[in-house]
Design a protein around this motif. Structure first.
Motif, PDB file in Angstrom:
ATOM      1  N   MET A 123      37.326-134.501 -69.995  1.00  0.00           N
ATOM      2  CA  MET A 123      36.593-135.721 -69.768  1.00  0.00           C
ATOM      3  C   MET A 123      35.384-135.747 -70.685  1.00  0.00           C
ATOM      4  O   MET A 123      34.591-134.822 -70.678  1.00  0.00           O
ATOM      5  CB  MET A 123      36.150-135.762 -68.309  1.00  0.00           C
ATOM      6  N   ASN A 124      35.263-136.764 -71.489  1.00  0.00           N
ATOM      7  CA  ASN A 124      34.105-136.935 -72.349  1.00  0.00           C
ATOM      8  C   ASN A 124      33.195-137.998 -71.771  1.00  0.00           C
ATOM      9  O   ASN A 124      33.639-139.110 -71.508  1.00  0.00           O
ATOM     10  CB  ASN A 124      34.525-137.372 -73.759  1.00  0.00           C
ATOM     11  N   LEU A 125      31.938-137.657 -71.546  1.00  0.00           N
ATOM     12  CA  LEU A 125      30.959-138.620 -71.092  1.00  0.00           C
ATOM     13  C   LEU A 125      30.211-139.122 -72.314  1.00  0.00           C
ATOM     14  O   LEU A 125      29.667-138.344 -73.073  1.00  0.00           O
ATOM     15  CB  LEU A 125      29.978-137.977 -70.112  1.00  0.00           C
ATOM     16  N   ALA A 171      29.682-127.578 -63.826  1.00  0.00           N
ATOM     17  CA  ALA A 171      30.422-127.066 -64.981  1.00  0.00           C
ATOM     18  C   ALA A 171      29.638-126.060 -65.821  1.00  0.00           C
ATOM     19  O   ALA A 171      30.240-125.328 -66.596  1.00  0.00           O
ATOM     20  CB  ALA A 171      30.867-128.227 -65.874  1.00  0.00           C
ATOM     21  N   PHE A 172      28.328-126.008 -65.665  1.00  0.00           N
ATOM     22  CA  PHE A 172      27.514-125.163 -66.530  1.00  0.00           C
ATOM     23  C   PHE A 172      26.635-124.246 -65.695  1.00  0.00           C
ATOM     24  O   PHE A 172      25.887-124.705 -64.831  1.00  0.00           O
ATOM     25  CB  PHE A 172      26.638-126.017 -67.459  1.00  0.00           C
ATOM     26  N   LEU A 173      26.688-122.961 -65.972  1.00  0.00           N
ATOM     27  CA  LEU A 173      25.925-121.981 -65.202  1.00  0.00           C
ATOM     28  C   LEU A 173      24.415-122.163 -65.328  1.00  0.00           C
ATOM     29  O   LEU A 173      23.663-121.749 -64.444  1.00  0.00           O
ATOM     30  CB  LEU A 173      26.303-120.565 -65.631  1.00  0.00           C
ATOM     31  N   ILE A 174      23.967-122.777 -66.395  1.00  0.00           N
ATOM     32  CA  ILE A 174      22.531-122.953 -66.607  1.00  0.00           C
ATOM     33  C   ILE A 174      21.918-123.912 -65.584  1.00  0.00           C
ATOM     34  O   ILE A 174      20.735-123.860 -65.306  1.00  0.00           O
ATOM     35  CB  ILE A 174      22.240-123.426 -68.048  1.00  0.00           C
ATOM     36  N   TYR A 175      22.737-124.804 -65.006  1.00  0.00           N
ATOM     37  CA  TYR A 175      22.253-125.769 -64.018  1.00  0.00           C
ATOM     38  C   TYR A 175      22.684-125.357 -62.619  1.00  0.00           C
ATOM     39  O   TYR A 175      23.707-124.712 -62.434  1.00  0.00           O
ATOM     40  CB  TYR A 175      22.817-127.164 -64.301  1.00  0.00           C
ATOM     41  N   SER A 176      21.923-125.812 -61.606  1.00  0.00           N
ATOM     42  CA  SER A 176      22.322-125.565 -60.226  1.00  0.00           C
ATOM     43  C   SER A 176      23.607-126.336 -59.936  1.00  0.00           C
ATOM     44  O   SER A 176      23.960-127.282 -60.653  1.00  0.00           O
ATOM     45  CB  SER A 176      21.214-125.997 -59.261  1.00  0.00           C
ATOM     46  N   ASP A 197      35.118-135.415 -63.223  1.00  0.00           N
ATOM     47  CA  ASP A 197      36.424-134.883 -63.630  1.00  0.00           C
ATOM     48  C   ASP A 197      37.506-135.113 -62.580  1.00  0.00           C
ATOM     49  O   ASP A 197      38.658-135.358 -62.921  1.00  0.00           O
ATOM     50  CB  ASP A 197      36.334-133.394 -63.959  1.00  0.00           C
ATOM     51  N   ASP A 198      37.147-135.063 -61.312  1.00  0.00           N
ATOM     52  CA  ASP A 198      38.134-135.251 -60.253  1.00  0.00           C
ATOM     53  C   ASP A 198      38.535-136.711 -60.045  1.00  0.00           C
ATOM     54  O   ASP A 198      39.425-137.010 -59.265  1.00  0.00           O
ATOM     55  CB  ASP A 198      37.639-134.654 -58.934  1.00  0.00           C
ATOM     56  N   LEU A 199      37.916-137.629 -60.774  1.00  0.00           N
ATOM     57  CA  LEU A 199      38.235-139.057 -60.657  1.00  0.00           C
ATOM     58  C   LEU A 199      39.284-139.517 -61.673  1.00  0.00           C
ATOM     59  O   LEU A 199      39.783-140.634 -61.583  1.00  0.00           O
ATOM     60  CB  LEU A 199      36.967-139.904 -60.829  1.00  0.00           C
TER      61      LEU A 199
END
Length: 139
Positions: free
Chosen positions: A1-3, A61-66, A74-76
């Motif tokens: 998925m590209n935002l 998706a990213f460990l740097i963020y909570s 992505d699930d949509l």
């Protein structure tokens, strides 16, 4: 998925926007078009930057963020457009109002075009009501 975002979300005059912590008012300055970090910003530029970062970050998706930072989409993928639109309203509102500088997210308007979904909405802050245009690809 590209935002993907509309270029109108970012200033055309080269204003430095900030990459910020979730609730920070002062941020490192980021020149998006050049991929450079320079100086600091605050105020409305920092809020616009926060909106850009939240909408452009896949939740979890990213460990740097909570785990609760960002927008989960992505699930949509592949779901009925009515369901996607309803969920995006809720998720966008929930994701953005976690930032204490954003009070309300309203006036959603959706438009579909092949595998793209365009959404327009308003974000109410202490300083100003912002009109946001965003584009999702692959929904």
């Amino acid at each position: 998925m590209n935002l993907l975002h509309f270029d109108t979300l970012l200033p055309e005059n080269g204003t430095i926007l900030g990459v910020n912590e979730f609730f920070a008012d002062k941020s490192y300055g980021l020149l998006w078009q050049k991929g450079q970090i320079r100086g600091f910003v605050d105020g409305l530029d920092s809020i616009v930057q926060a909106i850009y970062k939240i909408l452009g970050t896949e939740k979890g998706a990213f460990l740097i963020y909570s785990d609760d930072y960002g927008l989960g989409v992505d699930d949509l993928v592949g779901l009925n457009h009515a369901i996607v639109q309803s969920e995006l309203k809720r998720r966008i509102r929930e994701a953005l109002t976690k930032d204490k500088r954003i009070f309300e997210v309203n006036d959603f308007c959706f438009q579909s075009e092949k595998d793209r979904l365009y959404v327009k909405f308003t974000v109410e802050t202490k300083e100003k009501v912002l009109d946001i245009d965003w584009r999702f690809e692959g929904l």
